[in-house]
Design a protein around this motif. Structure first.
Motif, PDB file in Angstrom:
ATOM      1  N   ASP A  61       0.832  -1.199   0.000  1.00  0.00           N
ATOM      2  CA  ASP A  61       0.000   0.000   0.000  1.00  0.00           C
ATOM      3  C   ASP A  61       0.872   1.256   0.000  1.00  0.00           C
ATOM      4  N   HIS A  62       0.459   2.240  -0.762  1.00  0.00           N
ATOM      5  CA  HIS A  62       1.188   3.515  -0.786  1.00  0.00           C
ATOM      6  C   HIS A  62       0.349   4.497  -1.571  1.00  0.00           C
ATOM      7  N   ASP A  63       0.527   5.774  -1.376  1.00  0.00           N
ATOM      8  CA  ASP A  63      -0.119   6.727  -2.279  1.00  0.00           C
ATOM      9  C   ASP A  63       0.631   8.055  -2.370  1.00  0.00           C
ATOM     10  N   CYS A  64       0.634   8.860  -1.300  1.00  0.00           N
ATOM     11  CA  CYS A  64       1.191  10.204  -1.418  1.00  0.00           C
ATOM     12  C   CYS A  64       2.698  10.204  -1.601  1.00  0.00           C
ATOM     13  N   ARG A  65       3.351   9.237  -0.998  1.00  0.00           N
ATOM     14  CA  ARG A  65       4.812   9.140  -1.005  1.00  0.00           C
ATOM     15  C   ARG A  65       5.484  10.378  -0.447  1.00  0.00           C
ATOM     16  N   GLU A  66       4.797  11.079   0.432  1.00  0.00           N
ATOM     17  CA  GLU A  66       5.495  12.147   1.142  1.00  0.00           C
ATOM     18  C   GLU A  66       5.165  12.169   2.625  1.00  0.00           C
ATOM     19  N   GLY A  67       4.750  11.034   3.154  1.00  0.00           N
ATOM     20  CA  GLY A  67       4.628  10.935   4.600  1.00  0.00           C
ATOM     21  C   GLY A  67       3.397  11.576   5.203  1.00  0.00           C
ATOM     22  N   ILE A  68       2.336  11.741   4.421  1.00  0.00           N
ATOM     23  CA  ILE A  68       1.199  12.452   4.985  1.00  0.00           C
ATOM     24  C   ILE A  68      -0.121  11.690   4.870  1.00  0.00           C
ATOM     25  N   CYS A  69      -0.250  10.790   3.909  1.00  0.00           N
ATOM     26  CA  CYS A  69      -1.559  10.148   3.719  1.00  0.00           C
ATOM     27  C   CYS A  69      -1.744   8.962   4.659  1.00  0.00           C
ATOM     28  N   GLY A  70      -0.635   8.395   5.148  1.00  0.00           N
ATOM     29  CA  GLY A  70      -0.740   7.261   6.069  1.00  0.00           C
ATOM     30  C   GLY A  70      -1.046   5.943   5.380  1.00  0.00           C
ATOM     31  N   THR A  71      -0.958   5.896   4.056  1.00  0.00           N
ATOM     32  CA  THR A  71      -1.285   4.649   3.355  1.00  0.00           C
ATOM     33  C   THR A  71      -0.181   3.613   3.487  1.00  0.00           C
ATOM     34  N   CYS A  72       1.071   4.040   3.390  1.00  0.00           N
ATOM     35  CA  CYS A  72       2.137   3.048   3.418  1.00  0.00           C
ATOM     36  C   CYS A  72       2.254   2.471   4.829  1.00  0.00           C
ATOM     37  N   SER A  73       2.731   1.247   4.912  1.00  0.00           N
ATOM     38  CA  SER A  73       2.839   0.620   6.234  1.00  0.00           C
ATOM     39  C   SER A  73       4.198  -0.072   6.296  1.00  0.00           C
ATOM     40  N   ILE A  87       9.692   9.084  10.538  1.00  0.00           N
ATOM     41  CA  ILE A  87       9.303   9.033   9.126  1.00  0.00           C
ATOM     42  C   ILE A  87       8.349   7.872   8.885  1.00  0.00           C
ATOM     43  N   THR A  88       7.689   7.959   7.721  1.00  0.00           N
ATOM     44  CA  THR A  88       6.904   6.833   7.234  1.00  0.00           C
ATOM     45  C   THR A  88       7.768   6.031   6.261  1.00  0.00           C
ATOM     46  N   THR A  89       7.292   4.858   5.917  1.00  0.00           N
ATOM     47  CA  THR A  89       8.042   4.002   4.993  1.00  0.00           C
ATOM     48  C   THR A  89       8.361   4.713   3.680  1.00  0.00           C
ATOM     49  N   CYS A  90       7.414   5.498   3.179  1.00  0.00           N
ATOM     50  CA  CYS A  90       7.648   6.157   1.884  1.00  0.00           C
ATOM     51  C   CYS A  90       8.735   7.217   1.973  1.00  0.00           C
ATOM     52  N   GLN A  91       9.089   7.643   3.196  1.00  0.00           N
ATOM     53  CA  GLN A  91      10.150   8.650   3.338  1.00  0.00           C
ATOM     54  C   GLN A  91      11.507   8.019   3.645  1.00  0.00           C
TER      55      GLN A  91
END
Ligand SMILES: Cc1cc2nc3c(=O)[nH]c(=O)nc-3n(C[C@H](O)[C@H](O)[C@H](O)COP(=O)(O)OP(=O)(O)OC[C@H]3O[C@@H](n4cnc5c(N)ncnc54)[C@H](O)[C@@H]3O)c2cc1C
Ligand code: SF4
Ligand code: FES
Lengths: 253, 646
Positions: A61-73, A87-91
């Motif tokens: 899962d992913h979407d914004c790829r800038e640490g704000i949407c909370g989709t990535c896990s 950071i989130t995974t996408c960051q």
């Protein structure tokens, strides 16, 4: 931006066909990854490679790829959102890894978040908690001027701190009890700090906690692990606020 | 043939909306309970609309492709939201916001729509405050403002660098309240793949359940498209990975006109491209231009040394720095509108003054404001953006200037709508970034959030009643009608076709290729020959795509490659229309820069004789030339002038 090239990375990934299937790890190899590349871009490259080899790509899962949407896990090398802080995974970037390293990637493992496929999990339980009370009961229209009720700088800032929660679920995934208290408390504190939200604060706390219990999240035993892994720095002090609001509600009953 | 009727109400500008509201029909509470509305998208526009419509008593079904409405792309908006509150006593007004928006859009938007937007802007802030949006405040407890590009007043409300997040959480919580109450049925992880029309009216959608792969049908008395913008045509953009043009494109194929598709916004302050492995660009909010100064070296030899990594920015003496925006545009300085700032950056880099290894970057420097205000103040204002920058680039922007370069960011073009936000298909509406209506050829910063919420909270809930008042006799839509049957078969046929190409290349391969063509020929600078080349190359990509695509796995389960393939197929077709639209528009205006149409000092030159129109493209069938209708723009209140920010 001192770019380096990682010549070879091994990625050990959890593969699971669907929520009922048994999963297992598979290991893949990728080559020539720039240290400026993000972790998810590395997975993109791996996936393109897999498709070209005629294999099924890894689902994540992913979407914004800038640490704000909370989709990535993702649990990466044993840590929610991987080996970096705040950071989130996408960051996460590949400069955090060494050439030749084997990276282990797992889904968030929480009973209340069943795996959908591979690394993708179902976090609908969070939705249900918020639907139970995570709002101010106002309709659109007929609202007084935005400056009609002054709000102190400190209250606005504290509310904003709590409201920064992105609903990613890392706190639950990190907690040994799979407790959702940090997530729930962030919402309760955000609204309780503001005059608009204060009015139904106790009712909100009670409804959200009841829903949380019903959905099978565990109890909070104050280990503080959640706070450490929260990508948005949500403070465990919010849990005290939640407990206070909850107690008030119970006393009123 | 369908006629273009924008349905702009008669009367003076300042009274149009109130007179219109007084005239349009209203549906009784008892009848609202019998009517169903589908809302595709739960960003600011969709979530605010779905919640407000449900509060009114309608039965709403809302859809998004993410696992939660809270994750819509609106969440990523950083800088702020405009409103004509005049809280700063700096002589702001509804008229000034209206004027700035028309001028900022380079006189290519409808006066009536924009005036309405400015009129309702104040209520948006009130609504959000009531929902618990923690806007930034002053020590006295009142709301705080900052400035954005293209304006001389301070009217932007913000919540740190996370304004979109906080506004969306506000709208999402209103939506959650309705979901909890059972008045909204939420379908997350569902992707709309077609619109169903019965007797010419929109009556439902076909959507794919992205978990089970099941193709489902949903009926309603009206359908609202709130699916956001199509900037991802360019592959690399600041949009979320899943942003797509699919819903709008299916609407187009079912008869909804597509307007000004070539109007795309290129944002001046994004983190530069680092290399081939990149899949996404990150925006650094426009608000940074309040306190950051943009510069490149004055001397070419300094630029060359920077490009080779021999020196750093802090080695360049004060007098050798060229603050080119302040130099060229003394009145607005670093706060010129986005299109102007982007072109100026490109101009410097093309002239060889770029500052990184690719030569495609300029500096955004906070040294001066840190000296003036202190690090603490800058950190309080932009802390999260600075952290984001550091995590991506490994450079500390408190110590070294940021490197930035323009990137695709927003699409002003979109589905054509009339004053009621209804498309050319009766009963089909489009709101938020998905429609074309308010930003002309260039959107001002902090105005997209305003428009999305204006549409969803305060415009659509009124205007949709005017249509639905005539539908109260229509029973629940029969989803087993032949029209649904046909649509579902078409969707399945298309998915099977994608699955069965069984070529060799993943969808991303084609997407990257398309993106490059678009950036090179339909990007920041366009000309006739280039646009013709683009149309040809897009056709080649389309042919190759349908011959050599590979989608692994099966349709009936989670299949992210299939999702991507469907979106890329739509992007390829949309790209063709964008190039055609750009070719037809023989002038420069806003974000649309035609090299054939420039002033002596290199600024964009409008051609008001030929250009004061909204294009409205009609789909004519597979492999047929689309037909362009023109909606004439009439300026009754503002005098057209060449934009100047000097
Ligand atoms: C990084 C960034 C920063 C920005 N900052 C600002 C700012 O500071 N101020 C400002 O005013 N604007 C800003 N913008 C622009 C602004 O955020 C967007 O224009 C706006 O949020 C769009 O809102 P929307 O509701 O129209 O669409 P979105 O928020 O994009 O929502 C689209 C919705 O449609 C759904 N959807 C799409 N396709 C389908 C489908 N086929 N089926 C089902 N569902 C579908 C999605 O799931 C989503 O829920 C920014 C944009 C970016 C990229
Ligand atoms: S509290 Fe932190 S870790 Fe938990 S959901 Fe919110 S942002 Fe994620
Ligand atoms: S993809 Fe949005 S937070 Fe990671």
């Amino acid at each position: 931006m001192s770019e380096k090239i990682l010549k070879e990375i091994k990625v050990r990934v959890w593969k699971q066909k669907n929520s009922t299937a048994k999963g297992k790890f598979e290991t893949y190899t990728v080559h020539n990854i720039s240290t400026d590349t993000s972790f998810l871009e590395m997975l993109d490259i791996l996936n393109m490679q897999l498709v070209e080899e005629g294999k099924e790509p890894i689902v994540f899962d992913h979407d914004c790829r800038e640490g704000i949407c909370g989709t990535c896990s993702l649990f990466i090398n044993g840590r929610a959102h991987g080996p970096d802080d705040d950071i989130t995974t996408c960051q996460l970037h590949m400069r955090k890894f060494k050439d030749g390293e084997t990276i282990t990637v797992e889904p968030f493992r929480v009973g209340a978040f069943p795996v959908i496929k591979d690394l993708m999990v179902d976090r609908t339980a969070f939705e249900k908690i918020l639907q139970a009370g995570g709002f101010v009961s106002v309709n659109t229209g007929g609202i007084p001027d935005g400056n009609a009720i002054p709000i102190s700088y400190d209250d606005a800032e504290a509310a904003m701190d709590a409201a920064s929660c992105i609903g990613c679920g890392a706190c639950v995934a990190t907690c040994k009890n799979s407790s959702a208290m940090l997530f729930v408390s962030a919402k309760v504190s955000h609204l309780a700090r503001l005059p608009q939200g204060k009015i139904e604060a106790s009712r909100r706390a009670k409804a959200m906690v009841a829903k949380m219990d019903e959905l099978g999240f565990g109890n909070c035993s104050n280990t503080g692990a959640c706070e450490v892994e929260c990508p948005k720095g949500i403070s465990i002090a919010n849990i005290a606020t939640l407990n206070r609001e909850y107690l008030m509600a119970k006393i009123k009953d | 043939m369908t006629q273009i009727n924008s349905k702009i109400p008669e009367g003076p500008l300042t009274e149009k909306w109130s007179k219109h509201k007084a005239k349009i029909k209203v549906v009784s509470p008892a009848n609202k309970r019998k009517l169903e509305i589908i809302v595709v998208g739960t960003g600011l526009a969709g979530a605010s609309a779905a919640a407000s419509l449900a509060e009114l008593g309608y039965n709403v079904k809302a859809f998004c492709y993410q696992d939660s409405p809270r994750r819509a792309h609106s969440i990523a908006a950083q800088g702020g939201i405009n409103a004509a509150k005049n809280y700063q006593n700096d002589n702001d007004s509804v008229y000034r916001l209206f004027y700035d928006t028309i001028k900022g859009g380079d006189y290519r938007a409808r006066e009536a729509n924009v005036y309405r937007l400015a009129e309702v802007s104040g209520s948006i802030i009130d609504q959000c405050v009531a929902q618990g949006v923690p806007f930034a405040r002053e020590y006295g407890g009142v709301l705080s403002n900052r400035s954005f590009g293209g304006v001389l007043v301070s009217r932007t409300f913000y919540a740190r660098g996370q304004t979109g997040q906080q506004l969306l959480i506000g709208a999402y919580s209103a939506l959650n309240r309705q979901i909890g109450a059972g008045t909204v049925k939420m379908y997350a992880r569902h992707e709309m793949l077609d619109i169903v029309k019965i007797d010419g009216k929109a009556r439902g959608i076909i959507a794919r359940d992205m978990v089970s792969g099941e193709i489902k049908r949903f009926g309603a008395h009206a359908v609202v498209i709130a699916s956001g913008g199509y900037g991802n045509v360019f592959f690399l953009s600041t949009n979320a990975m899943g942003c797509n043009g699919g819903a709008a494109w299916q609407a187009y194929k079912r008869g909804a006109f597509m307007s000004n598709p070539c109007f795309v916004q290129i944002h001046p302050t994004c983190i530069p491209v680092h290399g081939e492995q990149q899949s996404k660009l990150t925006l650094m909010s426009e608000s940074l231009r309040n306190d950051g100064r943009i510069w490149v070296p004055k001397k070419k030899e300094d630029a060359e040394k920077l490009q080779k990594g021999l020196i750093g920015p802090n080695d360049i003496a004060e007098e050798d720095r060229d603050f080119y925006l302040e130099r060229r545009y003394p009145a607005y300085g670093n706060l010129v509108p986005r299109d102007v700032a982007s072109r100026a950056a490109k101009e410097r880099c093309d002239a060889g003054f770029g500052v990184n290894n690719t030569g495609l970057a300029v500096y955004l420097d906070f040294k001066y404001s840190i000296e003036r205000l202190g690090k603490d103040v800058i950190e309080a204002r932009y802390g999260n953006l600075f952290q984001m920058y550091e995590k991506i680039t490994d450079v500390d922007p408190y110590k070294e200037p940021m490197q930035i370069y323009p990137a695709i960011h927003y699409t002003m073009g979109g589905t054509w709508v009339d004053y009621n936000l209804m498309t050319s298909v009766p009963g089909l509406y489009a709101i938020g970034e998905a429609n074309f209506s308010d930003h002309g050829a260039n959107r001002l910063g902090a105005s997209a959030l305003m428009q999305g919420l204006a549409d969803g909270y305060f415009v659509l809930p009124y205007t949709i009643g005017d249509y639905l008042a005539n539908e109260i006799q229509v029973p629940k839509i029969n989803i087993n009608a032949p029209e649904f049957e046909n649509a579902i078969n078409e969707v399945k046929g298309r998915l099977d076709k994608l699955m069965n190409i069984k070529g060799t290349k993943p969808a991303d391969y084609f997407h990257k290729k398309l993106g490059k063509v678009m950036w090179d020929y339909v990007g920041m600078s366009r000309n006739e020959a280039g646009l013709k080349t683009a149309i040809k190359e897009i056709a080649d990509i389309k042919a190759e795509f349908w011959k050599d695509l590979r989608v692994p796995g099966i349709q009936g389960e989670v299949n992210q490659e299939l999702e991507k393939a469907g979106r890329v197929a739509d992007f390829i077709e949309l790209a063709d229309l964008m190039a055609r639209d750009a070719l037809a528009r023989e002038e420069s205006c806003g974000g649309h820069f035609r090299e054939e149409s420039v002033t002596d000092d290199g600024e964009a030159k409008r051609n008001d004789e030929a250009g004061t129109y909204v294009s409205a493209w009609e789909y004519k069938g597979e492999n047929q030339e689309p037909l362009m209708h023109k909606e004439e723009l009439k300026f009754e209140n503002i005098e057209l002038a060449q934009r100047s920010y000097k």
